[in-house]
Write an enzyme that holds these catalytic residues in place. Structure first.
Site, PDB file in Angstrom:
ATOM      1  N   CYS A  71      10.817  -2.403  -2.075  1.00 35.39           N
ATOM      2  CA  CYS A  71      10.115  -3.684  -2.089  1.00 35.39           C
ATOM      3  C   CYS A  71       8.725  -3.456  -1.504  1.00 35.39           C
ATOM      4  O   CYS A  71       8.301  -2.315  -1.300  1.00 35.39           O
ATOM      5  CB  CYS A  71      10.879  -4.754  -1.320  1.00 35.39           C
ATOM      6  SG  CYS A  71      10.961  -4.454   0.466  1.00 35.39           S
ATOM      7  N   ALA A  72       8.015  -4.518  -1.197  1.00 33.67           N
ATOM      8  CA  ALA A  72       6.633  -4.375  -0.727  1.00 33.67           C
ATOM      9  C   ALA A  72       6.558  -3.805   0.686  1.00 33.67           C
ATOM     10  O   ALA A  72       5.770  -2.902   0.961  1.00 33.67           O
ATOM     11  CB  ALA A  72       5.907  -5.716  -0.788  1.00 33.67           C
TER      12      ALA A  72
END
Length: 376
Positions: A71-72
């Site tokens: 994910c980020a």
């Protein structure tokens, strides 16, 4: 569930190990920029689609392979990875620090030995496709196209027993924030920048001009600048040790540089063609080209090194084999990928006209470099 560091992920990619990535970022973020590697499969299912359970993902994940959730920033990937483990899946990892950490990791790769005991290293920013260089000789070092993570460069030089004497930028960058000036200030080094790219900068620098030779160390290893406009009006290449050609963003292994990031594509097309088809053509075919970026994972060679013999590039690089001036102009003005994220703000930062904080700098740089004509 275990954490996988960017360094561990880099090793897997460079060794072409099998890996399955479940990227749980929004589809728009995934489409803009993703992890790529030979032997790597990737699937995008947004995190919000998995909040009520991971059943949708289970049938799409292979058995027996390492599965890395991405994910980020890592938080969402930890949540999803935990759900996968609870569902009975094994070999589950999450990317430590997320795509932000992946964007900032630098892998040192030795390019080769220089005369009289010197060494040349390429620092591969694999998540963003940026390439920096460090020359080491006689207890001195020069850093070229330094990234903003200057501690990595300072530590690497210290580990090699060298003092950073020079930092140089081949041009005013538009895809990433340069760390050259800050590294020079921190270490007492001299910061060099092409003067034609520096007409709007707010700081002092040493003008990097054709004909100057910058010595590094006692072994007389020299960096010889060659004016090579086209990507920017000031773009400057370096010949090191009469063996290596640092081409900046003018020439890449599988493509050529784009001329439009200062809004002057039509003006700079002729400069780009002259640099590639005349200036570079008159250099030795045996020079080893070392660019400032790579656009595709296929450009990563042994150990992650990105390089090619100049004569070979004139044979197989499509950007160097366009006979018609009109066809060349069409290629480099109409066949362009999207511009790098926040490239105008990055240029302003590199001029000293903007001073974003560290988190803002990270946000500006998120995404691929997109400095080449053929990159998609």
């Amino acid at each position: 569930m275990q954490a996988m560091t960017p360094q561990q992920l880099t090793k897997k990619i460079l060794e072409h190990q099998e890996l399955f990535i479940l990227d749980v970022r929004n589809t728009s973020e995934f489409d803009n920029w993703k992890i790529e590697g030979i032997g790597t499969e990737i699937l995008n299912i947004p995190y919000f689609d998995l909040l009520d359970g991971v059943d949708e993902a289970l049938d799409k994940l292979p058995n027996g392979k390492d599965i890395l959730v991405v994910c980020a920033k890592e938080g969402s990937s930890i949540f999803v990875a935990e759900q996968l483990v609870e569902a009975g899946r094994t070999k589950i990892y999450y990317l430590q620090g997320g795509m932000k950490a992946w964007s900032e990791y630098l892998e040192p790769v030795k390019v080769g030995d220089l005369k009289d005991g010197g060494e040349l290293y390429q620092l591969v920013r694999i998540g963003k496709g940026c390439l920096s260089y460090m020359i080491l000789s006689g207890g001195e070092a020069a850093a070229i196209d330094t990234q903003r993570m200057i501690d990595v460069f300072e530590q690497f030089a210290n580990d090699k027993g060298a003092r950073i004497k020079h930092t140089l930028d081949t041009h005013l960058h538009a895809d990433h924030i340069s760390g050259g000036r800050l590294l020079a200030e921190k270490t007492g080094a001299t910061y060099w920048l092409p003067p034609k790219d520096a007409t709007e900068v707010t700081f002092d620098y040493e003008p990097l001009e054709e004909g100057k030779e910058i010595a590094v160390g006692l072994s007389k290893i020299r960096i010889q600048p060659i004016y090579s406009p086209g990507h920017t009006i000031g773009s400057t290449s370096f010949i090191i040790d009469e063996h290596y050609l640092l081409s900046g963003d003018i020439l890449f292994v599988e493509s050529i540089g784009r001329p439009d990031l200062a809004g002057k594509a039509e003006d700079w097309v002729a400069d780009l063609r002259t640099t590639l088809y005349e200036t570079y053509k008159n250099l030795s075919d045996d020079l080893v080209v070392l660019p400032a970026h790579f656009g595709k994972v296929t450009e990563l060679g042994e150990g992650g090194k990105v390089s090619a013999r100049l004569g070979d590039l004139f044979t197989y690089n499509p950007g160097l084999n366009i006979e018609s001036d009109d066809d060349f102009r069409t290629l480099v003005t109409e066949n362009l990928p999207p511009q790098p994220n926040a490239y105008q703000e990055i240029r302003q930062t590199n001029m000293g006209r903007m001073t974003p904080n560290e988190e803002e700098q990270r946000e500006l740089e998120m995404g691929p470099n997109r400095c080449a004509v053929h990159d998609k």
